[in-house]
Design an enzyme around this catalytic site. Structure first.
Site, PDB file in Angstrom:
ATOM      1  N   SER A 195      72.904  38.298  76.986  1.00  0.00           N
ATOM      2  CA  SER A 195      73.277  39.679  76.663  1.00  0.00           C
ATOM      3  C   SER A 195      74.770  39.940  76.685  1.00  0.00           C
ATOM      4  CB  SER A 195      72.573  40.640  77.626  1.00  0.00           C
ATOM      5  OG  SER A 195      72.939  40.368  78.970  1.00  0.00           O
ATOM      6  N   HIS A 229      66.609  40.969  74.702  1.00  0.00           N
ATOM      7  CA  HIS A 229      67.598  41.385  73.703  1.00  0.00           C
ATOM      8  C   HIS A 229      67.286  40.820  72.318  1.00  0.00           C
ATOM      9  CE1 HIS A 229      70.742  43.501  76.060  1.00  0.00           C
ATOM     10  NE2 HIS A 229      70.253  42.785  77.050  1.00  0.00           N
ATOM     11  N   LYS A 259      64.577  48.268  74.506  1.00  0.00           N
ATOM     12  CA  LYS A 259      65.826  47.989  73.793  1.00  0.00           C
ATOM     13  C   LYS A 259      65.604  48.228  72.297  1.00  0.00           C
ATOM     14  CE  LYS A 259      68.020  45.073  77.259  1.00  0.00           C
ATOM     15  NZ  LYS A 259      67.151  45.416  78.396  1.00  0.00           N
TER      16      LYS A 259
END
Length: 408
Positions: A195, A229, A259
């Site tokens: 990330s 992610h 996300k």
């Protein structure tokens, strides 16, 4: 009872954080969201900043689904029907039809037998890794894995703990060789997308090493990937690092609906026996309330959107905006780590300059996250930009113009 000495100790620790440069300080409070209009994407108002509009370049909302009207309607309808909170943990009376439907849809989306949802991806990682570690388990982890994996390893207390150099397959091989024959089970764990940098794990190569060493462990070498992610934001159809690398399904996949899918909550997907075991043993699942029925309904709609022509269009637009921003950084002479993922780091490599550049961007209406020593190694100071499908070409160009005007 006075606790002045206790407060003094806490104040001292806060002062030490400030001195080390790791104090996060006051949080930005968003007071209003202005929807996209014309050539610009959404803008945000912050407490204490008056009417100044800010462009978010530090959000995990990669596909822009958090502001999608279909998700609003799905959450509202489910909340009216079932209430705004689950009222209990899953095994008592907190499981509603929407929880089961979301789990089935996530499993189907990833081509797995089963899935189970947690209150967050952080809780999912803790709740998956810890129960799977026995006194005869080796745990092997990439050195840049997320904090949730690091803390899970601390809580799990495996027999053998090995950390391999970031993306270094020769070192992973050496670490597996070091524990071969010493444990009954090995679990190799890696982020799919890292990330802070936006780079990704070479899953086919990692899986090949797991298969190679598998015969030396009576209970197998198991590959666990946290692709929080990646899912939704990576791969042609948003199926994450597995799809992008062509690895095929890993043994255990952890991800999030908080996300790219725009809602809240984490999940794990894999075999039926895996989720059956975790429902009986995972503390963060057993003893925590699940996400709400409204969140489940919104998340289910988000998965449906991703798995549709609209989802493909959003992913293509996200990829185009990411490429536009990366190319703009290079054109301006900035250093970045190339890749298709919408985490785009600008490598500044200096703490003071990073601080100054983040402040300059904010003065120009751009919210971005600076990563400075000692949060990152000295010389790796950077700004983590996060592109969203909400962003327009005009938005990207505005950020690049602000960067071009920096006198550092």
């Amino acid at each position: 009872m006075p606790v002045d000495r206790f407060h003094a100790a806490l104040s001292s620790e806060l002062a030490a954080l400030r001195e080390r440069g790791t104090l996060k300080g006051a949080e930005q409070v968003i007071t209003r969201v202005l929807p996209a209009e014309g050539e610009r994407g959404p803008r945000y108002l912050l407490a204490g900043e008056g009417d100044e509009l800010f462009l978010k370049m530090n959000s995990n909302n990669y596909l822009g689904l958090a502001l999608h009207p279909d998700l609003f309607h799905a959450e509202e309808a489910a909340s009216k029907a079932f209430g705004v909170g689950p009222g209990a943990v899953r095994f008592i009376s907190g499981t509603c039809q929407a929880h089961a439907e979301l789990e089935a849809r996530l499993a189907a989306f990833h081509g797995r037998e089963s899935a189970m949802i947690f209150s967050s991806a952080y809780a999912a990682v803790l709740g998956v890794i810890v129960p799977l570690i026995t006194p005869e388990t080796a745990l092997v982890s990439d050195e840049l894995n997320h904090n949730c994996i690091i803390n899970a390893m601390r809580l799990a207390r495996p027999k053998e703990k090995q950390i391999y150099r970031h993306l270094d397959m020769a070192d992973l091989e050496a670490k597996l060789a070091a524990v071969a024959g010493t444990c009954r089970r090995a679990i190799v764990v890696t982020d799919g997308i890292f990330s802070m940098r936006g780079d990704h794990a070479p899953l086919p190569e990692i899986a090949a090493l797991c298969r190679r060493f598998d015969p030396q462990f009576p209970e197998n070498v198991v590959l666990l990937v946290d692709d929080s992610h990646g899912v939704g934001a990576f791969g042609r159809t948003g199926r994450g690092t597995e799809e992008h690398t062509g690895s095929g399904p890993v043994d255990i996949l952890v991800a999030t609906v908080g996300k790219a899918l725009g809602v809240n909550g984490g999940y794990v997907t894999g075999s039926r026996v895996l989720t059956d075991f975790l429902r009986e043993t995972s503390p963060t699942y057993i003893y925590s309330n699940p996400i709400t029925v409204g969140e489940c309904a919104a998340a289910l709609r988000a998965v449906e959107i991703v798995d549709s022509p609209e989802g493909l269009r959003r992913i293509e637009h996200l990829r185009a905006m990411t490429a536009r921003f990366e190319q703009g950084l290079l054109r301006l002479g900035f250093e970045t780590i190339p890749g298709e993922h919408p985490v785009v780091p600008l490598m500044v490599r200096d703490t003071a300059k990073t601080t100054a550049l983040v402040a300059h961007l904010r003065r120009n209406g751009v919210l971005a996250t600076g990563l400075k020593y000692p949060v990152v190694p000295r010389g790796d100071e950077s700004i983590r930009f996060q592109v969203s499908a909400d962003h327009t070409p005009s938005d990207v160009d505005a950020v690049l113009a602000a960067l071009e005007g920096f006198q550092g």
